[in-house]
Scaffold this active site. Structure first.
Site, PDB file in Angstrom:
ATOM      1  N   ASP A  19      81.139  49.209  78.399  1.00 24.93           N
ATOM      2  CA  ASP A  19      81.932  48.332  77.538  1.00 24.93           C
ATOM      3  C   ASP A  19      81.005  47.465  76.692  1.00 24.93           C
ATOM      4  OD1 ASP A  19      84.074  47.024  76.402  1.00 24.93           O
ATOM      5  OD2 ASP A  19      84.278  45.588  78.054  1.00 24.93           O
ATOM      6  N   GLU A  55      83.876  41.423  69.930  1.00 26.49           N
ATOM      7  CA  GLU A  55      85.149  41.888  70.476  1.00 26.49           C
ATOM      8  C   GLU A  55      85.489  41.166  71.762  1.00 26.49           C
ATOM      9  OE1 GLU A  55      87.883  44.312  72.994  1.00 26.49           O
ATOM     10  OE2 GLU A  55      85.837  43.653  73.411  1.00 26.49           O
ATOM     11  N   GLU A  68      86.851  52.231  73.357  1.00 30.41           N
ATOM     12  CA  GLU A  68      86.831  51.084  74.262  1.00 30.41           C
ATOM     13  C   GLU A  68      86.531  51.524  75.686  1.00 30.41           C
ATOM     14  OE1 GLU A  68      86.716  48.181  75.206  1.00 30.41           O
ATOM     15  OE2 GLU A  68      86.888  46.977  73.399  1.00 30.41           O
ATOM     16  N   HIS A 124      82.756  44.864  83.451  1.00 29.06           N
ATOM     17  CA  HIS A 124      82.401  43.464  83.183  1.00 29.06           C
ATOM     18  C   HIS A 124      81.584  42.845  84.319  1.00 29.06           C
ATOM     19  CE1 HIS A 124      85.479  42.285  79.797  1.00 29.06           C
ATOM     20  NE2 HIS A 124      84.669  43.268  79.461  1.00 29.06           N
TER      21      HIS A 124
END
Length: 888
Positions: free
Chosen positions: A197, A231, A258, A334
């Site tokens: 990501d 983003e 994405e 993340h």
């Protein structure tokens, strides 16, 4: 478990369906069809019944084979040999180079200088290499400033200043008025290298750009490759491009790349709005298709707490597009574990093959020039094990759905129209059996939720986070056992000595009817996902009709059972794939869904619903079996053993194993909070480590490692302070209401926030206009809390209409790139007529928090000390922040 006394008996609904003169004499391998009356009396008909062991073996093999096919299709990333047009090895080199600089938050040198520099260097190489070819390449570095409001996370407003976009326009020499857009982002959240990501998407786009630029044939239309640098700041850079860049006017459609996971297959999970030509392009061109309209409708329903640049291009640019994302292994999305080595080269190859093929098809297509003529209508689309995509217009799907529903009703009406009283009896028995099935669903779901509640009360919540199949064994066994028990009791106590072949036939019709009702309802709601119940009706109905003669003459013979399951194979394998997608997405989400949502309820409900849906056509078998005692014994044993294992704490929720991490997510901010009164004087000040756990287990597993982190330091919301008086980075306090505050030394950033009131004036229409200036780090959050009776009328953000949080407060998210000036803004407030004597003084409380995500200000000694004490299975994302509140 059969009754010796006939309590109730269904008379045959027309003997043609069940009787055969050829089988009137019992044979050695035939059963008595469940008849338990006078042993001296021959049964009316002698047909095969299903042996319990055979039924278990057949259903188990059926499910395991189909699940194996699903897993095999997921592992098969690339079908066939690569064509050589897309070089995955070179794309991997880009990925490793981009991620080598570490985390890349917007405004950091790693994002704004190092990554931008690398991308421009590679683009320039491509430009020089292809200068003599039939294409021309133009590069523009945009640094837009803007603002907008969005209803994501309850609703807030975003302001950005000089964020970075790298736009590359590839078109035939001589130019092109019509353009496609390909979008990725190279920025990351704090403390994550962001390989999946979204660095891998940018690496893929660089190589796709290289391939298209090297084509010997001129492109018919142009394509813009947008590498956007903001983003993760909630879609800011894409907004700056689509609303401000002059190239945006010629864009006819876009492809957005994405990630919601790390590696695996990229799935098409959003398309449109309308414009079916985009889906058709993907269907015709993609070499390794992976798409589902179900994912689109689930994502757009808002139950998944995430969003992508797709929303910006759709809502602010009015442009249709395709949204693709990696969804596997969302446990490390993340986190620090999102590294390049976890992304297989085959995963890069398949993504590159697909994007290149679809873009090439679109920019060479005549439809791009006539996109307006093809803009109406939606598409139904889904792939079958990644081999082929099925796609057709939604209006065709509606017709097909109703045709299947009518065929089902005709099948049932034929039985309901039998002569004499048989038809009426059939309708009554069908209604009664439908009630039994629906009642069994509710009882089963309630029972499993009680088990989930017990697990939660025992403190074993999220045991499945690192042991998914333990969840399947516990809740799946409970669901299966309860369903079988209810229907066994119905068969033996309610139906008594009724022939089991009749019951088996009746409960097949019930399953068909319930799926048909779901089909009609979803179709009437206009949902393209109605294709799922359509498959679950059409194939079983066709199979039943084809096997009618076999069932009529021999009952539940082995041949019948095998062919029956074969007829269910295609809809079931697709449905099992959808189940995999649901759990692949929602299981990791439970690790970041906050402290308020009980995950056991969610997972137990999902497992129960999946089991109920999968078992729908197996009810047919339950009523064709003489006994289910071994099934009940097996399911009960599995459930009891798993319950004991779970309640004893055998399954720990998290893992820090390098090969398969499942970390617990924790946010830690070393913050200093300063509160000013109405006169501008410091009312109070404190400093501490503010800790947020983003899953339901809170600090339960952390306290043994950090004893001072316990409920004695849990915070309490101060309702008279904006956002409870804490430095929320995003407006997610409704997700994580439990947080903790450990006292610590004051933070002293090298570039502290400078906040001041520039002017305050009364307007001629009775409002007070207040203008402010703020200068600070790249990420700040502004909180506005009008006091009771006062209200904001307008402000300088977005379209001028204040966008408020769920609680009535206002949240403004701010970020900037390099060398941004002071942030100046204003708002107008309507003062209250009668001030609340019990509330805070003044009209409004204004607070601003600053967040230091990178550089020397990101770390402090207290932060470093507590970070070293966290166990290896935890991922504490940390930074320094400040919070300053003022009253006016």
């Amino acid at each position: 478990m059969e009754s010796d006394t006939t309590i109730r008996r269904i008379k045959p609904f027309g003997t043609v369906n069940y009787f055969s003169a050829e089988n009137s004499a019992p044979q050695e391998r035939h059963e008595d069809n469940g008849y338990s009356g006078d042993p001296k009396r021959k049964p009316e008909v002698s047909l095969y019944l299903l042996r319990e062991g055979l039924a278990v073996c057949l259903v188990s093999v059926f499910i395991l084979v189909l699940w194996g096919l699903v897993q095999l299709s997921l592992q098969q990333l690339v079908i066939g040999k690569p064509s050589g047009e897309f070089n995955a090895v070179r794309a991997r080199q880009h990925l490793e180079q981009i991620t080598s600089v570490g985390p890349r938050p917007t405004g950091s040198p790693e994002n704004e200088v190092l990554t931008v520099g690398y991308l421009l260097e590679q683009i320039e190489k491509i430009r020089k290499e292809t200068a003599a070819g039939p294409q021309q390449l133009t590069v523009d570095v945009q640094q837009p400033t803007g603002s907008f409001s969005i209803d994501f996370l309850g609703g807030f407003t975003s302001f950005y200043d000089r964020v970075t976009n790298i736009a590359v326009r590839l078109e035939p020499k001589g130019g092109s008025k019509l353009l496609m857009l390909a979008n990725c982002h190279f920025d990351t959240v704090a403390n994550s290298p962001g390989a999946s990501d979204d660095a891998v998407s940018c690496a893929v786009m660089l190589e796709v750009l290289h391939s298209l630029a090297n084509l010997s044939t001129p492109l018919r239309h142009g394509v813009i490759f947008l590498f956007n640098g903001a983003e993760e700041n909630i879609l800011q850079a894409s907004h700056g491009f689509i609303t401000q860049h002059p190239w945006a006017k010629g864009i006819q459609g876009f492809i957005n790349l994405e990630a919601a996971g790390v590696g695996g297959k990229e799935v098409v999970f959003q398309t449109g709005p309308e414009n079916p030509w985009l889906v058709q392009a993907y269907v015709r061109a993609a070499k390794h298709p992976f798409a589902s309209v179900v994912g689109q409708e689930v994502f757009q329903s808002g139950i998944i707490p995430s969003d992508t640049d797709f929303r910006i291009y759709r809502d602010f640019g009015n442009i249709p597009g395709i949204d693709l994302a990696f969804i596997e292994n969302g446990f490390i999305y993340h986190t620090k574990y999102d590294t390049a080595d976890r992304i297989l080269t085959d995963s890069i190859q398949r993504a590159g093959d697909n994007i290149l093929a679809v873009l090439k098809y679109l920019v060479m297509s005549e439809k791009l020039a006539d996109a307006a003529e093809y803009r109406h209508g939606n598409m139904v689309f889904f792939d079958l094990l990644g081999v082929v995509v099925v796609a057709y217009p939604a209006r065709v799907g509606t017709i097909l759905n109703y045709m299947v529903a009518v065929a089902t009703l005709l099948y049932l009406a034929r039985k309901a129209s039998l002569s004499g009283n048989a038809g009426g009896r059939y309708v009554r028995e069908l209604a009664c059996a439908t009630g039994v099935v629906i009642l069994s669903w509710f009882i089963t779901l309630l029972s499993v939720l009680i088990v989930a509640l017990l697990i939660t009360l025992l403190g074993r919540s999220m045991f499945w986070y690192n042991h998914f199949y333990a969840c399947v064994c516990l809740y799946g066994a409970a669901t299966t056992g309860k369903m079988v028990l209810i229907h066994t009791l119905a068969k033996n106590l309610y139906y008594g000595g009724v022939r089991l072949v009749e019951l088996g036939d009746l409960y097949f019709d019930v399953s068909l009817l319930l799926w048909c009702c779901g089909l009609v309802w979803l179709t009437q709601q206009g949902l393209s996902s109605a294709y799922v119940p359509m498959l679950m009706v059409a194939f079983p109905l066709a199979t039943r009709l084809l096997l009618a003669r076999e069932f009529k003459h021999k009952g539940a013979s082995a041949k019948y059972c095998v062919f029956y399951l074969m007829g269910l194979a295609l809809p079931y394998v697709h449905f099992m794939f959808l189940i995999w997608v649901v759990f692949e997405i929602f299981t990791p989400i439970m690790g970041r869904s906050g402290t308020e949502l009980p995950p056991e309820v969610v997972l137990a409900t999902l497992v129960t619903l999946a089991t109920i849906f999968l078992s729908s056509y197996f009810l047919h078998f339950i009523y064709l079996m003489r006994s289910t005692k071994w099934i009940l014994t097996g399911m009960g044993s599995v459930f009891l053993v798993m319950f004991l294992f779970v309640s004893s704490g055998l399954f720990f929720p998290y893992s820090g194993r390098p090969e398969s991490p499942k970390p617990k997510r924790v946010f830690i901010q070393h913050t200093t909070r300063t509160f000013h009164n109405l006169q501008g004087q410091v009312e109070s000040q404190d400093s501490g480590l503010w800790i947020n756990s983003f899953d339901f287990t809170a600090i339960q597993h952390l306290t043994p490692h950090i004893p001072e982190l316990n409920d004695s330091v849990r915070t309490h919301c101060r309702e008279d302070r904006p956002f409870c008086g804490y430095p929320w980075f995003l407006p997610v306090r409704f997700l994580s209401k439990k947080n903790w505050y450990l006292p610590a030394a004051e933070v002293v950033p090298s570039s502290p926030v400078q906040f001041s009131l520039l002017s305050k004036e009364e307007t001629s229409w009775g409002t007070i206009k207040m203008t402010f200036s703020a200068k600070g780090p790249s990420h700040m959050s502004l909180y506005l809390m009008p006091h009771r009776g006062a209200s904001l009328s307008t402000w300088s953000f977005g379209d001028g209409t204040p966008q408020y949080d769920l609680s009535g407060e206002y949240f403004v998210f701010y970020s900037h790139g390099l060398d941004a000036p002071a942030w100046t803004f204003w708002f107008e407030i309507q003062p209250q007529r009668d001030p609340d004597p019990s509330g805070p003084g003044g009209m409004i409380s204004v607070a601003i928090s600053s967040h230091y995500f990178f550089g020397k200000d990101q770390r402090t000694a207290p932060l470093q000390e507590i970070l070293h004490r966290f166990p290896e299975w935890a991922f504490p994302s940390s930074w320094v922040s400040t919070y300053d509140m003022y009253r006016y």
